[in-house]
Design an enzyme around this catalytic site. Structure first.
Site, PDB file in Angstrom:
ATOM      1  N   ARG A 176       0.832  -1.208   0.000  1.00  0.00           N
ATOM      2  CA  ARG A 176       0.000   0.000   0.000  1.00  0.00           C
ATOM      3  C   ARG A 176       0.864   1.253   0.000  1.00  0.00           C
ATOM      4  NH1 ARG A 176      -3.851  -2.209   3.952  1.00  0.00           N
ATOM      5  NH2 ARG A 176      -3.346  -0.648   5.510  1.00  0.00           N
ATOM      6  N   ARG A 180       9.906   5.543  -3.123  1.00  0.00           N
ATOM      7  CA  ARG A 180      10.292   6.435  -4.226  1.00  0.00           C
ATOM      8  C   ARG A 180      11.771   6.771  -4.187  1.00  0.00           C
ATOM      9  NH1 ARG A 180       5.554   9.561  -2.797  1.00  0.00           N
ATOM     10  NH2 ARG A 180       3.757   8.786  -3.976  1.00  0.00           N
ATOM     11  N   ARG A 259      -8.223  -6.629  14.155  1.00  0.00           N
ATOM     12  CA  ARG A 259      -7.418  -5.754  14.967  1.00  0.00           C
ATOM     13  C   ARG A 259      -8.247  -4.497  15.228  1.00  0.00           C
ATOM     14  NH1 ARG A 259      -3.666  -2.379  14.205  1.00  0.00           N
ATOM     15  NH2 ARG A 259      -4.093  -2.109  12.016  1.00  0.00           N
ATOM     16  N   ARG A 290       1.047   5.848  16.238  1.00  0.00           N
ATOM     17  CA  ARG A 290       1.140   7.176  15.639  1.00  0.00           C
ATOM     18  C   ARG A 290       0.255   8.165  16.396  1.00  0.00           C
ATOM     19  NH1 ARG A 290      -1.998   5.560  10.005  1.00  0.00           N
ATOM     20  NH2 ARG A 290      -3.975   5.053  10.984  1.00  0.00           N
ATOM     21  N   GLU A 315      -2.640   6.499  18.799  1.00  0.00           N
ATOM     22  CA  GLU A 315      -3.294   5.239  18.414  1.00  0.00           C
ATOM     23  C   GLU A 315      -2.577   4.023  18.998  1.00  0.00           C
ATOM     24  OE1 GLU A 315      -4.939   6.696  14.056  1.00  0.00           O
ATOM     25  OE2 GLU A 315      -4.057   4.706  14.279  1.00  0.00           O
ATOM     26  N   TYR A 363      -9.774  -5.355   3.994  1.00  0.00           N
ATOM     27  CA  TYR A 363      -9.496  -3.937   4.195  1.00  0.00           C
ATOM     28  C   TYR A 363      -9.764  -3.218   2.881  1.00  0.00           C
ATOM     29  CZ  TYR A 363      -7.697   0.563   5.159  1.00  0.00           C
ATOM     30  OH  TYR A 363      -7.628   1.919   5.310  1.00  0.00           O
ATOM     31  N   ASP A 365     -10.085   0.692   1.276  1.00  0.00           N
ATOM     32  CA  ASP A 365     -10.117   2.138   1.439  1.00  0.00           C
ATOM     33  C   ASP A 365     -11.498   2.616   0.992  1.00  0.00           C
ATOM     34  OD1 ASP A 365      -7.755   3.034   2.616  1.00  0.00           O
ATOM     35  OD2 ASP A 365      -6.633   2.783   0.753  1.00  0.00           O
TER      36      ASP A 365
HETATM   37  P1  FAD Z   1     -18.360   0.393   7.828  1.00  0.00           P
HETATM   38  O1  FAD Z   1     -17.958   1.805   7.675  1.00  0.00           O
HETATM   39  O2  FAD Z   1     -17.746  -0.391   8.909  1.00  0.00           O
HETATM   40  O3  FAD Z   1     -19.946   0.332   7.973  1.00  0.00           O
HETATM   41  C1  FAD Z   1     -20.629  -0.828   8.375  1.00  0.00           C
HETATM   42  C2  FAD Z   1     -21.776  -0.406   9.233  1.00  0.00           C
HETATM   43  O4  FAD Z   1     -22.548  -1.572   9.571  1.00  0.00           O
HETATM   44  C3  FAD Z   1     -21.334   0.224  10.551  1.00  0.00           C
HETATM   45  O5  FAD Z   1     -21.872   1.533  10.675  1.00  0.00           O
HETATM   46  C4  FAD Z   1     -21.887  -0.719  11.599  1.00  0.00           C
HETATM   47  O6  FAD Z   1     -22.326  -0.056  12.777  1.00  0.00           O
HETATM   48  C5  FAD Z   1     -23.043  -1.390  10.867  1.00  0.00           C
HETATM   49  N1  FAD Z   1     -23.404  -2.685  11.456  1.00  0.00           N
HETATM   50  C6  FAD Z   1     -22.577  -3.716  11.721  1.00  0.00           C
HETATM   51  N2  FAD Z   1     -23.259  -4.719  12.294  1.00  0.00           N
HETATM   52  C7  FAD Z   1     -24.548  -4.310  12.402  1.00  0.00           C
HETATM   53  C8  FAD Z   1     -25.724  -4.893  12.960  1.00  0.00           C
HETATM   54  N3  FAD Z   1     -25.711  -6.104  13.524  1.00  0.00           N
HETATM   55  N4  FAD Z   1     -26.878  -4.201  12.898  1.00  0.00           N
HETATM   56  C9  FAD Z   1     -26.907  -2.944  12.345  1.00  0.00           C
HETATM   57  N5  FAD Z   1     -25.816  -2.348  11.833  1.00  0.00           N
HETATM   58  C10 FAD Z   1     -24.649  -3.015  11.871  1.00  0.00           C
HETATM   59  N6  FAD Z   1     -10.191   4.594   3.994  1.00  0.00           N
HETATM   60  C11 FAD Z   1      -9.631   5.559   3.229  1.00  0.00           C
HETATM   61  O7  FAD Z   1      -9.964   5.677   2.042  1.00  0.00           O
HETATM   62  N7  FAD Z   1      -8.708   6.424   3.741  1.00  0.00           N
HETATM   63  C12 FAD Z   1      -8.312   6.373   5.047  1.00  0.00           C
HETATM   64  O8  FAD Z   1      -7.476   7.180   5.477  1.00  0.00           O
HETATM   65  C13 FAD Z   1      -8.876   5.369   5.883  1.00  0.00           C
HETATM   66  N8  FAD Z   1      -8.506   5.250   7.162  1.00  0.00           N
HETATM   67  C14 FAD Z   1      -9.070   4.287   7.946  1.00  0.00           C
HETATM   68  C15 FAD Z   1      -8.687   4.218   9.282  1.00  0.00           C
HETATM   69  C16 FAD Z   1      -9.240   3.249  10.104  1.00  0.00           C
HETATM   70  C17 FAD Z   1      -8.828   3.189  11.551  1.00  0.00           C
HETATM   71  C18 FAD Z   1     -10.172   2.326   9.562  1.00  0.00           C
HETATM   72  C19 FAD Z   1     -10.749   1.243  10.436  1.00  0.00           C
HETATM   73  C20 FAD Z   1     -10.549   2.396   8.244  1.00  0.00           C
HETATM   74  C21 FAD Z   1     -10.009   3.381   7.415  1.00  0.00           C
HETATM   75  N9  FAD Z   1     -10.401   3.503   6.085  1.00  0.00           N
HETATM   76  C22 FAD Z   1      -9.839   4.482   5.299  1.00  0.00           C
HETATM   77  C23 FAD Z   1     -11.374   2.584   5.483  1.00  0.00           C
HETATM   78  C24 FAD Z   1     -12.841   3.070   5.563  1.00  0.00           C
HETATM   79  O9  FAD Z   1     -13.196   3.246   6.905  1.00  0.00           O
HETATM   80  C25 FAD Z   1     -13.723   2.029   4.863  1.00  0.00           C
HETATM   81  O10 FAD Z   1     -13.426   1.928   3.495  1.00  0.00           O
HETATM   82  C26 FAD Z   1     -15.227   2.291   4.967  1.00  0.00           C
HETATM   83  O11 FAD Z   1     -15.611   2.843   6.182  1.00  0.00           O
HETATM   84  C27 FAD Z   1     -15.945   0.976   4.759  1.00  0.00           C
HETATM   85  O12 FAD Z   1     -17.343   1.193   4.697  1.00  0.00           O
HETATM   86  P2  FAD Z   1     -18.317  -0.044   4.956  1.00  0.00           P
HETATM   87  O13 FAD Z   1     -19.676   0.453   4.676  1.00  0.00           O
HETATM   88  O14 FAD Z   1     -17.839  -1.231   4.218  1.00  0.00           O
HETATM   89  O15 FAD Z   1     -18.100  -0.413   6.489  1.00  0.00           O
HETATM   90  N1  UDP Z   2       4.008   0.728   8.048  1.00  0.00           N
HETATM   91  C1  UDP Z   2       5.172   0.670   8.782  1.00  0.00           C
HETATM   92  N2  UDP Z   2       5.722   1.835   9.230  1.00  0.00           N
HETATM   93  C2  UDP Z   2       5.153   3.046   9.018  1.00  0.00           C
HETATM   94  C3  UDP Z   2       3.969   3.105   8.257  1.00  0.00           C
HETATM   95  C4  UDP Z   2       3.419   1.927   7.789  1.00  0.00           C
HETATM   96  O1  UDP Z   2       5.684  -0.406   9.041  1.00  0.00           O
HETATM   97  O2  UDP Z   2       5.690   4.072   9.481  1.00  0.00           O
HETATM   98  C5  UDP Z   2       3.433  -0.552   7.560  1.00  0.00           C
HETATM   99  C6  UDP Z   2       2.434  -1.160   8.549  1.00  0.00           C
HETATM  100  O3  UDP Z   2       2.547  -2.569   8.503  1.00  0.00           O
HETATM  101  C7  UDP Z   2       1.098  -0.696   7.982  1.00  0.00           C
HETATM  102  C8  UDP Z   2       1.369  -0.739   6.469  1.00  0.00           C
HETATM  103  O4  UDP Z   2       2.732  -0.311   6.347  1.00  0.00           O
HETATM  104  O5  UDP Z   2       0.049  -1.566   8.341  1.00  0.00           O
HETATM  105  C9  UDP Z   2       0.463   0.136   5.641  1.00  0.00           C
HETATM  106  O6  UDP Z   2       0.591   1.485   6.067  1.00  0.00           O
HETATM  107  P1  UDP Z   2      -0.650   2.451   6.127  1.00  0.00           P
HETATM  108  O7  UDP Z   2      -0.190   3.807   6.448  1.00  0.00           O
HETATM  109  O8  UDP Z   2      -1.449   2.221   4.897  1.00  0.00           O
HETATM  110  O9  UDP Z   2      -1.355   1.876   7.399  1.00  0.00           O
HETATM  111  P2  UDP Z   2      -2.845   1.872   7.908  1.00  0.00           P
HETATM  112  O10 UDP Z   2      -3.684   2.690   6.984  1.00  0.00           O
HETATM  113  O11 UDP Z   2      -3.133   0.420   7.887  1.00  0.00           O
HETATM  114  O12 UDP Z   2      -2.779   2.410   9.280  1.00  0.00           O
END
Ligand code: FAD
Ligand code: UDP
Length: 390
Positions: A176, A180, A259, A290, A315, A363, A365
């Site tokens: 991911r 560079r 996780r 971070r 975090e 996972y 995005d």
């Molecule tokens: P979710 O957003 O999880 O939605 C699922 C929904 O289902 C939830 O609201 C939940 O409450 C509901 N649900 C579950 N079970 C039930 C039940 N039994 N009854 C009723 N409702 C229920 N993407 C990016 O593009 N850029 C980022 O920087 C980025 N950072 C992230 C950082 C973190 C910590 C995480 C966890 C994800 C990140 N993502 C990021 C990914 C992004 O969050 C997801 O792509 C997106 O939210 C997925 O949408 P979804 O609808 O699949 O799932």
């Molecule tokens: N990673 C790392 N060091 C860093 C940043 C990222 O080892 O400083 C690794 C780590 O395993 C992470 C992966 O690269 O899960 C992808 O990074 P990203 O920033 O996409 O992490 P996430 O969105 O999962 O927090």
């Protein structure tokens, strides 16, 4: 709502996209439910009352995509700021730019390598990994950046983040991040990038601002005491399910591992605490992976940016236990096998479409979630609704 044409479990980006499409393309009446008290799933954000800072409740979310269809689609509901994501990392008391680029390499080796010299060095430092097809994160990491950089910036950070031996994690996790051999330190390599100008929740509200779509919050699909439950709906109405797939099947084959992340919140009477939006900590002596300083994502909100108050979240990553939010699929070989078996069980549920990150044990995005929802609508939801109406 009486007699919806479609029930969607989960008001995350997958559910919202399918709902929007079903109403727009088929004039379908859609009932969305969510167990939480807000829409937007994990991408939800709110504005802190005291400071006006936008807080991404489930961890920092940065939008980026190279998919033109998705970019066009999301721009129907929000404009984006010109934010470009840049991340720094602290190692041995020194701050380095990420993702690994020529600046990181030259600072680390106290050198002035040219791009081709740096490439040759990394290849040599990758040793026996240079020519093998990487099967896991460890091999892929060393192949990409050589052993010394891998050990400094990846090994311990990944250890803190995943609590799983890197040789058991998929190589795709580390792919991911770009590597560079120039000084470009843009974190993402996509064509389009930015943050929703009025915040994430305003974007999501516009997607479902539609009389055909009803949202009922604080409602658990598995709670039989309410009428929008699995047991009362299954077989009676088409369902798009975006909750956890193992939960849907009553954990019959066991639980898939996730996780989660805990956030420790710090408030400072300072204009700027970190000097950047995201600082990673590569070493094991700092227990969190971070720190996020939310106001630094939105420098264009001048009043909020210049005030003498800021919010930083640290975090802490660990395995999810019951009651924790499942954030990242651990995805070991055993998990992948179990997921394949659950996915095969979907065939027994002809009127249920499984999707989103929880339903797919993947996972994604945000742009990938939206893309998969647009495709699921065309390939599965639309044909299912058309069949029902015949
Ligand atoms: P979710 O957003 O999880 O939605 C699922 C929904 O289902 C939830 O609201 C939940 O409450 C509901 N649900 C579950 N079970 C039930 C039940 N039994 N009854 C009723 N409702 C229920 N993407 C990016 O593009 N850029 C980022 O920087 C980025 N950072 C992230 C950082 C973190 C910590 C995480 C966890 C994800 C990140 N993502 C990021 C990914 C992004 O969050 C997801 O792509 C997106 O939210 C997925 O949408 P979804 O609808 O699949 O799932
Ligand atoms: N990673 C790392 N060091 C860093 C940043 C990222 O080892 O400083 C690794 C780590 O395993 C992470 C992966 O690269 O899960 C992808 O990074 P990203 O920033 O996409 O992490 P996430 O969105 O999962 O927090």
């Amino acid at each position: 709502m009486t007699d919806p044409d479609l029930v969607i479990v989960g008001a995350g980006l997958f559910g919202l996209t399918v709902a929007q499409q079903a109403s727009e393309k088929l004039n379908a009446k859609v009932q969305i439910i969510d167990i939480r008290d807000h829409i937007g799933g994990n991408a939800y954000s709110y504005f802190d009352e005291e400071t006006g800072i936008e807080i991404h409740k489930y961890g920092a979310h940065l939008f980026h995509t190279s998919n033109e269809r998705v970019w066009e689609y999301v721009n129907r509901f929000t404009s984006f700021t010109d934010y470009v994501h840049r991340v720094y990392t602290t190692h041995n008391g020194e701050v380095f730019p990420l993702p690994i680029n020529l600046g990181t390499i030259n600072q680390f080796f106290h050198s002035a390598y040219s791009p081709s010299e740096a490439k040759a060095l990394i290849e040599q430092q990758a040793g026996e990994y240079a020519d093998v097809e990487p099967k896991n994160l460890n091999d892929q990491g060393i192949k990409l950046i050589g052993k010394p950089l891998y050990e400094a910036f990846i090994k311990n950070y990944t250890g803190k983040q995943w609590q799983t031996d890197p040789s058991e994690l998929p190589a795709s996790i580390i792919r991911r991040l770009p590597v560079r051999f120039n000084y470009n330190n843009h974190y993402f390599k996509d064509t389009h990038e930015g943050l929703p100008a009025d915040g994430y929740t305003a974007w999501f509200e516009r997607m479902i601002d539609d009389p055909n779509i009803t949202v009922t919050l604080d409602t658990d699909f598995f709670d039989d005491s309410q009428s929008l439950s699995k047991n009362s709906l299954r077989g009676n109405v088409p369902i798009v399910y975006t909750g956890a797939i193992d939960r849907y099947f009553g954990y019959e084959l066991g639980e898939l591992k996730w996780r989660t992340v805990d956030f420790k919140k710090r408030y400072y009477k300072e204009v700027d605490h970190l000097g950047c939006p995201v600082m990673n900590y590569a070493d094991p002596d700092i227990p969190y992976t971070r720190s996020i300083e939310f106001k630094n994502f939105n420098p264009e909100r001048a009043e909020v940016a210049k005030q003498n108050k800021t919010i930083v979240w640290d975090e802490y990553s660990h395995f999810a236990h019951q009651g924790d939010e499942p954030y990242y699929p651990v995805n070991t070989e055993a998990d992948r096998t179990m997921f394949a078996q659950y996915a095969a069980m979907e065939k027994k549920e002809p009127d249920v479409i499984f999707g989103g990150r929880l339903g797919s044990y993947a996972y994604f995005d945000m742009h990938q979630t939206i893309n998969s929802a647009l495709i699921a609508f065309e390939k599965q939801v639309e044909p299912l609704l058309n069949r029902q109406n015949r």
